[in-house]
Design a protein around this motif. Structure first.
Motif, PDB file in Angstrom:
ATOM      1  N   ASP B  48      15.876 114.704 131.613  1.00  0.00           N
ATOM      2  CA  ASP B  48      17.279 114.379 131.300  1.00  0.00           C
ATOM      3  C   ASP B  48      18.165 114.147 132.515  1.00  0.00           C
ATOM      4  OD1 ASP B  48      16.617 114.546 128.708  1.00  0.00           O
ATOM      5  OD2 ASP B  48      17.496 116.531 128.359  1.00  0.00           O
ATOM      6  N   ALA B  50      20.306 111.602 134.874  1.00  0.00           N
ATOM      7  CA  ALA B  50      20.930 110.280 134.801  1.00  0.00           C
ATOM      8  C   ALA B  50      20.363 109.384 135.901  1.00  0.00           C
ATOM      9  CB  ALA B  50      22.434 110.416 134.947  1.00  0.00           C
ATOM     10  N   SER B  52      19.747 107.512 139.173  1.00  0.00           N
ATOM     11  CA  SER B  52      20.203 107.855 140.521  1.00  0.00           C
ATOM     12  C   SER B  52      19.338 107.091 141.515  1.00  0.00           C
ATOM     13  CB  SER B  52      20.053 109.353 140.750  1.00  0.00           C
ATOM     14  OG  SER B  52      18.679 109.690 140.671  1.00  0.00           O
ATOM     15  N   GLY B  58      16.743 106.850 135.566  1.00  0.00           N
ATOM     16  CA  GLY B  58      16.858 108.203 135.049  1.00  0.00           C
ATOM     17  C   GLY B  58      15.522 108.757 134.604  1.00  0.00           C
ATOM     18  N   ASN B  60      13.566 110.969 131.182  1.00  0.00           N
ATOM     19  CA  ASN B  60      13.777 111.252 129.762  1.00  0.00           C
ATOM     20  C   ASN B  60      13.535 112.728 129.452  1.00  0.00           C
ATOM     21  OD1 ASN B  60      11.013 111.614 129.576  1.00  0.00           O
ATOM     22  ND2 ASN B  60      10.636 109.567 128.752  1.00  0.00           N
ATOM     23  N   VAL B 245      21.625 111.328 126.345  1.00  0.00           N
ATOM     24  CA  VAL B 245      20.669 110.725 127.291  1.00  0.00           C
ATOM     25  C   VAL B 245      20.635 109.227 127.007  1.00  0.00           C
ATOM     26  CG1 VAL B 245      18.351 110.954 128.301  1.00  0.00           C
ATOM     27  CG2 VAL B 245      19.346 112.845 127.055  1.00  0.00           C
ATOM     28  N   TRP B 246      21.754 108.554 127.176  1.00  0.00           N
ATOM     29  CA  TRP B 246      21.898 107.165 126.744  1.00  0.00           C
ATOM     30  C   TRP B 246      20.942 106.216 127.449  1.00  0.00           C
ATOM     31  CZ3 TRP B 246      23.127 104.112 130.826  1.00  0.00           C
ATOM     32  CH2 TRP B 246      23.741 104.726 131.908  1.00  0.00           C
ATOM     33  N   TRP B 247      20.629 106.525 128.726  1.00  0.00           N
ATOM     34  CA  TRP B 247      19.792 105.576 129.489  1.00  0.00           C
ATOM     35  C   TRP B 247      18.403 105.426 128.898  1.00  0.00           C
ATOM     36  CZ3 TRP B 247      22.011 110.040 131.251  1.00  0.00           C
ATOM     37  CH2 TRP B 247      21.166 111.132 131.406  1.00  0.00           C
ATOM     38  N   TRP B 248      17.969 106.399 128.130  1.00  0.00           N
ATOM     39  CA  TRP B 248      16.640 106.350 127.519  1.00  0.00           C
ATOM     40  C   TRP B 248      16.577 105.221 126.479  1.00  0.00           C
ATOM     41  CZ3 TRP B 248      14.030 111.342 125.176  1.00  0.00           C
ATOM     42  CH2 TRP B 248      12.651 111.092 125.028  1.00  0.00           C
TER      43      TRP B 248
END
Lengths: 334, 286
Positions: B48, B50, B52, B58, B60, B245-248
Motif C-alpha cells: 500500500d 503510493a 514514488s 506504487g 499493492n 489505494v487508487w493507483w492499483w
C-alpha cells in the motif's frame, strides 16, 4: 408470397438447427465437469440438519434417480432433451429443490426489461446522431460528439460502470446503487414499486447507454459518409430535393439496414454485457443467476441459463432475417 | 509494405497516434523481460505505498511492486490477445477463402456452420468452459477456445471478397494454366484479402482482451496468472478504491484505455486506407 413462405420455412429450420447444436454443445461441455451433483446436493442438505444414515441413503437413491447420473451419457442426453422440450431443466443445486426454470423465470423479466429499453434507446439515439454527423460533416457539435464517442468507446465496460458506481454511490449518493427495488416496497403493480424499480434501474441503464451509444454513433457515421458519395444522393441534391428529406428518407434509411442486423445481434447477445452490469449493481437478473450458479457448482442451472441465451440470440437473428427482405428491396427472395 | 506504413504514419494522424499509444504499452510490457522481480511472489515490498521514486506505480495490498507487476500483466495480456488473433485468423482465412472460391455445396455447408457460430452467445459458453475446467483453463487453453469462437464474422467478410475474386480475369488465367485450387487461394487470392485481415485483426485483439478482462473481473479465469483482468480482480478483492489505494486500479485502467484507443485508431485508419473513397475525401480536405 409463396417464395417468401419457403424462405421463412428454410430460416425456421436453420433456427432449430442452431438451437439444437448450441444447447447440445452446452450439455456435453457441462458434463465434462468433475462435479457430482448428487454428492454436492447431499453435502448441502446434510450440513444444514441432522439426518440419519438411512435417510441419507434413501435420499441419495432418490437424487441419483432424479439426476440420472448412473445412466450412460447418451441416455442422459436424450432424457435431457425430452425434459427440455417440456420446459423442465431439473432442480437447481443452489436453491434446491426449486426448479432451475423457476429461478430463470424469476430473473428473466429484470434482464429483459432493463436491456430491451436501454438497447433500443441507445440504438435509436446513437444511429440518429451518427447519421446526422455523417451527413453534416462540418457541424461543430456533432464533431465534438464524435471525438467524445471515439474516446469513450474503447474503454472496457466494467470501468465505466465502476466509475458511475463510485460517483453516484459514494461521492454524490443520490441514486440507489444495488438491487432491483427497495427492500421496504412490496412487489406488484403499485406506483411505489414501479417508481422504485425505475430509480434502481437508472444507474445500470446509464452505464449501458454510455458504452453502447458511441459504437452505434461511429458505425452509423461511417456508413452514412460512404452512402453520401453514391450517385443517387448527388442526383437528389442536384434535383433540389429538400435536405431533410435526403437525410431522412434516402441516406439514413439505407444505412439503417446493416445497423438493424447488428441491433438483433446485440439484443440477443446482451448477456456478456449484462453479467457485468448485474454484478456491479447487484441487479437481480440472469447474469447474477449465472454467476451464482457457477460459484455454487450448479451445472443444471448453468446449462439452463446458457440455453436461454442461445435461444434468445437465435430467435433475434431469425426475426431480423424475416424482416430484412421487406426493408431492403435489393435483397430479393427467390 | 514498409512504404505503406511510412505513408500512413506521415499523412494519417490517427494512425500515428495509434502507433505511439500501442508502442508505449508494448515497450512497457517488453520491459518485463528485463525484470528481476518474480511476479508470482507476494509481500516482497511494503504494501500500500503510493507511487514514488522507488516504486513508480506504487505497491499493492499484496506487497507487490506495481510497475513490474503490471509490466508482466500487460505482457501476458498481449501474448494472450495475439495468440487468439493468430489462431482465429488461420480459421477465418481458411474458411473464407475456401468457401468463396469453391462455392456450391462446400460454401453452403461452411456457411451453415458459420451461421451457427455467429449465433452462439460467447460469454455464457466461456463461463461454461471455466465451470467445467476450472484451473485447467490456463492462458493457452482460453486463447484456443476464444479463437474457436472468434472467427465467423471475419470469415464471412473474407468470403465476400473471395467471391468477387473468383470471377476476375486473373483467376481464370490461373485455372487455365493448371494452378491447383489450393495455390490459387493462398497465392493469388490471399494478397487481396490481406488489408481486411489486418484491420479485423485489430478489432479481434480488442475483443479478445476485453473479454479476458470481463471474465477475469468476475474471477472466471485462472486468477493466479498476472493479466490486466486479474490485476483489477485482485484490486477489487482488496477493495482498493474504498481503502484509498487508487493507483492499483487507476494506473492499469489508464494503460488499458491507452492500448484500446491505440488499437481502435489503428483499425479505423487501416480501414480507411482500404476504402479508396474515404482516402479521396481525405485528400480533398488536405
Amino acid at each position: 408470397m409463396r417464395a417468401y413462405l419457403w424462405f421463412v420455412a428454410k430460416r425456421a429450420l436453420q433456427l432449430l438447427a442452431i438451437v439444437f447444436v448450441g444447447i447440445s454443445a452446452s450439455f456435453f461441455i457441462s458434463h465434462l465437469s468433475p462435479i457430482n451433483p448428487v454428492e454436492q446436493t447431499l453435502g448441502r442438505i446434510t450440513t444444514r440438519s441432522n439426518i440419519s444414515p438411512e435417510a441419507i441413503a434413501s435420499l441419495r437413491a432418490a437424487l441419483t434417480d432424479m439426476y440420472g447420473v448412473d445412466e450412460p451419457l447418451w441416455n442422459r442426453f436424450v432424457n435431457f432433451w425430452v425434459r427440455f422440450v417440456q420446459g423442465d431443466m431439473g432442480p437447481s443445486l443452489i436453491a434446491f429443490p426449486t426448479p432451475a426454470m423457476t429461478l430463470i423465470q424469476r430473473a428473466l423479466p429484470w434482464t429483459v426489461g432493463l436491456l430491451s429499453v436501454t438497447v433500443v434507446i441507445t440504438w435509436l439515439v446513437g444511429n440518429l446522431l451518427g447519421g446526422l454527423a455523417g451527413y453534416y460533416q462540418n457541424n461543430r457539435l456533432l464533431k465534438a460528439f464524435g471525438v467524445l464517442a471515439m474516446g469513450v468507446q474503447p474503454i472496457p465496460y466494467y470501468i465505466v460502470a465502476f466509475i458511475l458506481l463510485i460517483v453516484f454511490g459514494f461521492v454524490w449518493p443520490v441514486l440507489p446503487i444495488s438491487g432491483g427495488f427497495a427492500m421496504n416496497v412490496r412487489p406488484g403493480w403499485t406506483p411505489e414499486f414501479v417508481a422504485s424499480v425505475i430509480r434502481h434501474a437508472i444507474l445500470p441503464a446509464t452505464s449501458i447507454v454510455l458504452v453502447g451509444m458511441g459504437l452505434w454513433f461511429l458505425g452509423m457515421r461511417a456508413l452514412v459518409s460512404n452512402i453520401i458519395t453514391e450517385d443517387y444522393v448527388t442526383y437528389a441534391e442536384l434535383a433540389g430535393v429538400k435536405r431533410s428529406r435526403i437525410v431522412g428518407s434516402y441516406v439514413i434509411r439505407n444505412a439503417m439496414i446493416p445497423q438493424l442486423t447488428a441491433l438483433a445481434m446485440t439484443l440477443g447477445g446482451v448477456f456478456s454485457g449484462t453479467v457485468i452490469t448485474e454484478q456491479v449493481f447487484s441487479y437481480p437478473g440472469l447474469g447474477t443467476l449465472l454467476v451464482d450458479a457457477v460459484n455454487g457448482g450448479d451445472y443444471g442451472l448453468v446449462v439452463a441459463v446458457t440455453s436461454v441465451a442461445i435461444i434468445a440470440v437465435a430467435v433475434a437473428i431469425f426475426v431480423v432475417d424475416l424482416i430484412y427482405p421487406i426493408l431492403d428491396p435489393r435483397i430479393r427472395v427467390e | 509494405m514498409f512504404s505503406v506504413f511510412k505513408d500512413l504514419l506521415r499523412y494519417n494522424t490517427e494512425f500515428a497516434i495509434g502507433v505511439v499509444l500501442v508502442g508505449v504499452v508494448v515497450v512497457y510490457a517488453g520491459l518485463s523481460f528485463f525484470s528481476s522481480v518474480d511476479p508470482t511472489l507476494m509481500y516482497t515490498v511494503m504494501p500500500d505505498m503510493a507511487p514514488s521514486a522507488e516504486h513508480w506505480f506504487g505497491t499493492n495490498s499484496r506487497g507487490q511492486d506495481m510497475f513490474w507487476q503490471l509490466s508482466f500483466a500487460f505482457r501476458n495480456t498481449l501474448v494472450f490477445g495475439l495468440l487468439v488473433v493468430v489462431l482465429s485468423r488461420i480459421i477465418s482465412i481458411t474458411v473464407g477463402l475456401v468457401s468463396g472460391y469453391l462455392g456450391g455445396a462446400t460454401d453452403r455447408a461452411l456457411m451453415f456452420v458459420n451461421d451457427i457460430f455467429v449465433a452462439l452467445p460467447i460469454f455464457p459458453i466461456l463461463v461454461l468452459f471455466y465451470f467445467t475446467m476450472r484451473s485447467d483453463l490456463n492462458t493457452v487453453n482460453l486463447a484456443f477456445l476464444m479463437a474457436c469462437l472468434g472467427w465467423p464474422f471475419d470469415a464471412r467478410l473474407i468470403r465476400s471478397v473471395a467471391l468477387g475474386l473468383r470471377h476476375r480475369e486473373f483467376t481464370r488465367h490461373a485455372v487455365f494454366s493448371g494452378m491447383s485450387a489450393r495455390k490459387i487461394m493462398f497465392e493469388e487470392h490471399l494478397p487481396y484479402v490481406m488489408p481486411i485481415i489486418f484491420s479485423t485483426a485489430m478489432a479481434n485483439l480488442i475483443w479478445a482482451i476485453g473479454l479476458e478482462v470481463t471474465l477475469a473481473v468476475l474471477g472466471f479465469t485462472n486468477i493466479n496468472i498476472p493479466t490486466v483482468g486479474t490485476t483489477i480482480y485482485w484490486a477489487n478483492n482488496h477493495s482498493a478504491l474504498v481503502v484509498g489505494v487508487w493507483w492499483w486500479v487507476v494506473i492499469p485502467v489508464v494503460l488499458i484505455v491507452m492500448l484500446f484507443i491505440g488499437l481502435f485508431l489503428l483499425a479505423v485508419s487501416i480501414n480507411e486506407y482500404i476504402d479508396p473513397r474515404s482516402r479521396l475525401r481525405r485528400m480533398e480536405r488536405a
